[in-house]
Design an enzyme around this catalytic site. Structure first.
Site, PDB file in Angstrom:
ATOM      1  N   HIS A 101      -0.065  -0.959  16.545  1.00  0.00           N
ATOM      2  CA  HIS A 101      -0.925   0.153  16.263  1.00  0.00           C
ATOM      3  C   HIS A 101      -0.462   1.292  16.967  1.00  0.00           C
ATOM      4  CE1 HIS A 101      -4.635  -2.641  15.335  1.00  0.00           C
ATOM      5  NE2 HIS A 101      -4.122  -2.522  14.119  1.00  0.00           N
ATOM      6  N   ARG A 124      -8.470 -12.569  13.634  1.00  0.00           N
ATOM      7  CA  ARG A 124      -7.870 -13.082  14.639  1.00  0.00           C
ATOM      8  C   ARG A 124      -8.542 -13.253  15.923  1.00  0.00           C
ATOM      9  NH1 ARG A 124      -3.691  -8.124  14.209  1.00  0.00           N
ATOM     10  NH2 ARG A 124      -3.752  -8.151  11.846  1.00  0.00           N
ATOM     11  N   ILE A 154     -10.431   0.174  16.443  1.00  0.00           N
ATOM     12  CA  ILE A 154     -11.130  -1.122  15.863  1.00  0.00           C
ATOM     13  C   ILE A 154     -11.347  -1.037  14.458  1.00  0.00           C
ATOM     14  CG2 ILE A 154     -11.883  -1.902  18.122  1.00  0.00           C
ATOM     15  CD1 ILE A 154     -14.343  -0.703  17.807  1.00  0.00           C
ATOM     16  N   GLY A 172     -11.758   1.587  10.849  1.00  0.00           N
ATOM     17  CA  GLY A 172     -13.004   1.177  10.281  1.00  0.00           C
ATOM     18  C   GLY A 172     -14.497   0.897  10.932  1.00  0.00           C
ATOM     19  N   VAL A 173     -14.273   0.157  11.977  1.00  0.00           N
ATOM     20  CA  VAL A 173     -15.618  -0.270  12.887  1.00  0.00           C
ATOM     21  C   VAL A 173     -15.498   1.214  13.810  1.00  0.00           C
ATOM     22  CG1 VAL A 173     -16.662  -1.803  14.474  1.00  0.00           C
ATOM     23  CG2 VAL A 173     -14.967  -2.602  12.562  1.00  0.00           C
ATOM     24  N   PHE A 190     -17.276  -6.237   8.933  1.00  0.00           N
ATOM     25  CA  PHE A 190     -18.213  -5.990  10.153  1.00  0.00           C
ATOM     26  C   PHE A 190     -19.538  -5.475   9.487  1.00  0.00           C
ATOM     27  CE2 PHE A 190     -19.713  -5.024  14.117  1.00  0.00           C
ATOM     28  CZ  PHE A 190     -18.923  -5.562  15.106  1.00  0.00           C
ATOM     29  N   ARG A 191     -19.478  -4.679   8.458  1.00  0.00           N
ATOM     30  CA  ARG A 191     -21.020  -4.633   7.480  1.00  0.00           C
ATOM     31  C   ARG A 191     -21.646  -5.711   7.193  1.00  0.00           C
ATOM     32  NH1 ARG A 191     -17.046  -0.784   4.061  1.00  0.00           N
ATOM     33  NH2 ARG A 191     -15.806  -2.595   4.370  1.00  0.00           N
ATOM     34  N   ARG A 245       6.276   1.674   6.888  1.00  0.00           N
ATOM     35  CA  ARG A 245       5.718   1.319   8.136  1.00  0.00           C
ATOM     36  C   ARG A 245       6.472  -0.329   8.439  1.00  0.00           C
ATOM     37  NH1 ARG A 245      -0.508  -1.054   9.000  1.00  0.00           N
ATOM     38  NH2 ARG A 245      -0.253  -1.267  11.349  1.00  0.00           N
ATOM     39  N   ASN A 271      -9.919  -3.754  11.032  1.00  0.00           N
ATOM     40  CA  ASN A 271      -9.934  -5.446  10.775  1.00  0.00           C
ATOM     41  C   ASN A 271      -9.068  -5.991  11.694  1.00  0.00           C
ATOM     42  OD1 ASN A 271     -10.448  -7.431   9.250  1.00  0.00           O
ATOM     43  ND2 ASN A 271      -9.669  -6.535   7.236  1.00  0.00           N
ATOM     44  N   LYS A 313       0.632  -1.250  -0.031  1.00  0.00           N
ATOM     45  CA  LYS A 313       0.096  -0.006  -0.155  1.00  0.00           C
ATOM     46  C   LYS A 313       1.052   1.157  -0.068  1.00  0.00           C
ATOM     47  CE  LYS A 313      -3.637  -2.020   2.861  1.00  0.00           C
ATOM     48  NZ  LYS A 313      -3.805  -2.254   4.060  1.00  0.00           N
ATOM     49  N   GLU A 349     -15.079   4.303  13.615  1.00  0.00           N
ATOM     50  CA  GLU A 349     -15.405   5.565  13.119  1.00  0.00           C
ATOM     51  C   GLU A 349     -16.892   5.514  12.454  1.00  0.00           C
ATOM     52  OE1 GLU A 349     -12.268   6.701  10.288  1.00  0.00           O
ATOM     53  OE2 GLU A 349     -10.970   6.275  11.711  1.00  0.00           O
TER      54      GLU A 349
HETATM   55  P1  ADP Z   1      -7.586  -2.165   8.674  1.00  0.00           P
HETATM   56  O1  ADP Z   1      -7.290  -2.735   9.956  1.00  0.00           O
HETATM   57  O2  ADP Z   1      -7.349  -3.215   7.633  1.00  0.00           O
HETATM   58  O3  ADP Z   1      -6.664  -0.802   8.348  1.00  0.00           O
HETATM   59  P2  ADP Z   1      -9.800  -0.611   8.778  1.00  0.00           P
HETATM   60  O4  ADP Z   1      -9.349   0.077   9.694  1.00  0.00           O
HETATM   61  O5  ADP Z   1      -9.764   0.116   7.290  1.00  0.00           O
HETATM   62  O6  ADP Z   1      -8.954  -1.882   8.523  1.00  0.00           O
HETATM   63  O7  ADP Z   1     -11.063  -1.262   8.932  1.00  0.00           O
HETATM   64  C1  ADP Z   1     -11.632  -2.168   8.051  1.00  0.00           C
HETATM   65  C2  ADP Z   1     -13.060  -2.650   8.591  1.00  0.00           C
HETATM   66  O8  ADP Z   1     -13.728  -1.453   9.046  1.00  0.00           O
HETATM   67  C3  ADP Z   1     -13.927  -3.590   7.739  1.00  0.00           C
HETATM   68  O9  ADP Z   1     -13.596  -4.585   7.629  1.00  0.00           O
HETATM   69  C4  ADP Z   1     -15.296  -3.137   8.036  1.00  0.00           C
HETATM   70  O10 ADP Z   1     -15.546  -4.437   8.932  1.00  0.00           O
HETATM   71  C5  ADP Z   1     -15.241  -2.023   8.955  1.00  0.00           C
HETATM   72  N1  ADP Z   1     -16.305  -1.041   8.605  1.00  0.00           N
HETATM   73  C6  ADP Z   1     -15.989   0.104   7.440  1.00  0.00           C
HETATM   74  N2  ADP Z   1     -16.982   0.783   7.305  1.00  0.00           N
HETATM   75  C7  ADP Z   1     -18.059   0.241   8.077  1.00  0.00           C
HETATM   76  C8  ADP Z   1     -19.315   0.669   8.505  1.00  0.00           C
HETATM   77  N3  ADP Z   1     -20.020   1.559   7.736  1.00  0.00           N
HETATM   78  N4  ADP Z   1     -20.214  -0.196   9.234  1.00  0.00           N
HETATM   79  C9  ADP Z   1     -19.548  -1.115   9.963  1.00  0.00           C
HETATM   80  N5  ADP Z   1     -17.973  -1.467   9.920  1.00  0.00           N
HETATM   81  C10 ADP Z   1     -17.534  -0.748   9.025  1.00  0.00           C
END
Ligand code: ADP
Length: 397
Positions: free
Chosen positions: A181, A242, A210, A331-332, A284-285, A92, A212, A15, A334
């Site tokens: 992290h 995990r 929180i 992701g989760v 999570f979606r 990173r 992936n 990335k 936010e």
């Molecule tokens: P990584 O740890 O790979 O950097 P992110 O912080 O991008 O991951 O988080 C990814 C996860 O966030 C996705 O797998 C998804 O489960 C979750 N996610 C993203 N958008 C939403 C949403 N609108 N509602 C619930 N979960 C979400």
């Protein structure tokens, strides 16, 4: 304008972003891209340049091929490393062990030292080193900086940093709790004091990263005092694939009674557990969509996930004594308002009260607790690439 090329090399992906280190946390990066399925029959590269997307699909043999392709595609679009004013390449690196805390300028001896840490992070550091080797060969005139995911947690208090195992054995094999992290926990926790109108020195806070991967930290006066990940990023919260915490006895049991090898169990706990293990999917979606359809496995996964969050939040509240702020990120954290609500439900007796409307609405860094909540609850988007760019620019001068 000066930029930093930020690289995050995984085992089968790279990335990258070209970031203005002066940008604000919510700015979209100038360029972001992903090379994936490296080493597989069908590789894939996608690059977003100021909102415009380019990409192609072709076999990508290794990291060198992947990065060469990315640079060629950036060049063809007028944003190659030689066409832009790139002042540093920020890498990173997952595990800095006890060798590295702060970011360092990379030279051959730094690469050797990161290589020596491979036993501590066999899944991550080799890919990070590949990325560093290839990038240094392709961009030899730009300073390269390593930013460590463990860095922020280098000074965890002894009580939080040690496992209760034979101390000599632990020392010999560098077994301790490192935390991961760190770039995100530092970046997010450093923004909270201003958002709640306090100084950093007087702020006690809990940060939940929180996504992936998932981890939680307790931070007092800008310094972490506990965190949920340990020797590896496997410990702690339930994650996408995990397990997080399990009784180590489960490993012996699988080995002895299920006939699984250590590598099988490693794969099980790192790649086939967590939400995926319980519900069959790690996004999570999709968990939420399946719960809405009455899927019992998805509901079980959700319940285990939230139970673990609450267990850690409770432990860190006691550890800190007084908590000024609890912040959700990644992701989760936010995006999933329901997870935030369930993680903090029924804690009014502890001075924690969400404002349901604020929790459901809004975007960007914001307070989502009720005005009379003694502990402020926030959402603060993380931006690890910007944090790496800032640290790299500072070192490269
Ligand atoms: P990584 O740890 O790979 O950097 P992110 O912080 O991008 O991951 O988080 C990814 C996860 O966030 C996705 O797998 C998804 O489960 C979750 N996610 C993203 N958008 C939403 C949403 N609108 N509602 C619930 N979960 C979400």
């Amino acid at each position: 304008m000066s930029y930093v090329l930020v690289l995050n090399s995984g085992s089968s992906s790279i990335k990258f972003q070209i970031v203005d280190p002066q940008a604000s946390a919510s700015d979209t990066p100038f360029v972001s891209g992903l090379v994936e399925q490296i080493g597989e029959p069908k590789g894939n590269i996608r690059i977003k340049i100021e909102g415009r997307e380019v990409g192609s699909t072709m076999p990508i043999r290794d990291h060198r091929g992947g990065l060469q392709l990315a640079i060629a595609m950036l060049d063809a679009n007028g944003v190659g490393p030689t066409q832009m004013h790139i002042i540093a390449v920020g890498h990173r690196v997952v595990h800095g062990g006890q060798t590295f805390g702060e970011p360092v300028l990379i030279d051959d001896s730094v690469v050797d030292q990161i290589r020596e840490l491979i036993p501590l992070a066999p899944l991550h550091n080799p890919a990070n080193i590949d990325g560093i080797d290839v990038a240094r060969a392709l961009l030899p005139d730009i300073p390269h900086v390593a930013v460590f995911d463990t860095g922020f947690f280098g000074d965890l208090p002894d009580g939080a940093a040690h496992y209760a195992i034979d101390d000599d054995l632990a020392r010999e094999h560098q077994i301790r709790r490192y935390g991961f992290h760190g770039t995100s926990h530092e970046f997010v926790s450093s923004q909270v004091p201003e958002l709640i109108g306090q100084s950093q020195e007087e702020t006690n806070q809990i940060v939940l990263h929180i996504g992936n991967g998932a981890s939680i930290s307790a931070v007092r006066g800008g310094k972490p005092v506990d965190t949920s990940m340990g020797l590896t990023p496997l410990e702690g919260l339930v994650m996408g694939t995990r397990s997080g915490d399990i009784d180590p006895g489960v490993i012996f049991h699988l080995y002895r009674t299920a006939g699984m090898s250590i590598d099988d169990i490693d794969d099980l706990l790192n790649r086939r557990s967590g939400l995926k293990g319980l519900a069959g999917v790690n996004d999570f979606r999709e968990i939420n969509a399946r719960i809405a359809d009455g899927d019992k496995k998805a509901k079980l996964a959700y319940d285990v996930y939230v139970h673990r969050l609450r267990r850690y939040i409770g432990a860190y509240m006691i550890g800190l004594g007084r908590v000024d702020a609890i912040t959700f990120t990644a992701g989760v954290g936010e995006n999933a308002a329901q997870v935030r609500a369930d993680a903090l439900a029924n804690l009014e007796g502890f001075g924690i009260k969400l404002d349901p409307a604020k929790n459901e609405e809004g975007s960007g860094a914001r307070i989502i607790s009720a005005d009379d909540s003694a502990t402020k609850v926030l959402v603060v988007p993380t931006n690890e690439e910007l944090a790496i760019a800032q640290k790299s620019a500072a070192i490269a001068g």
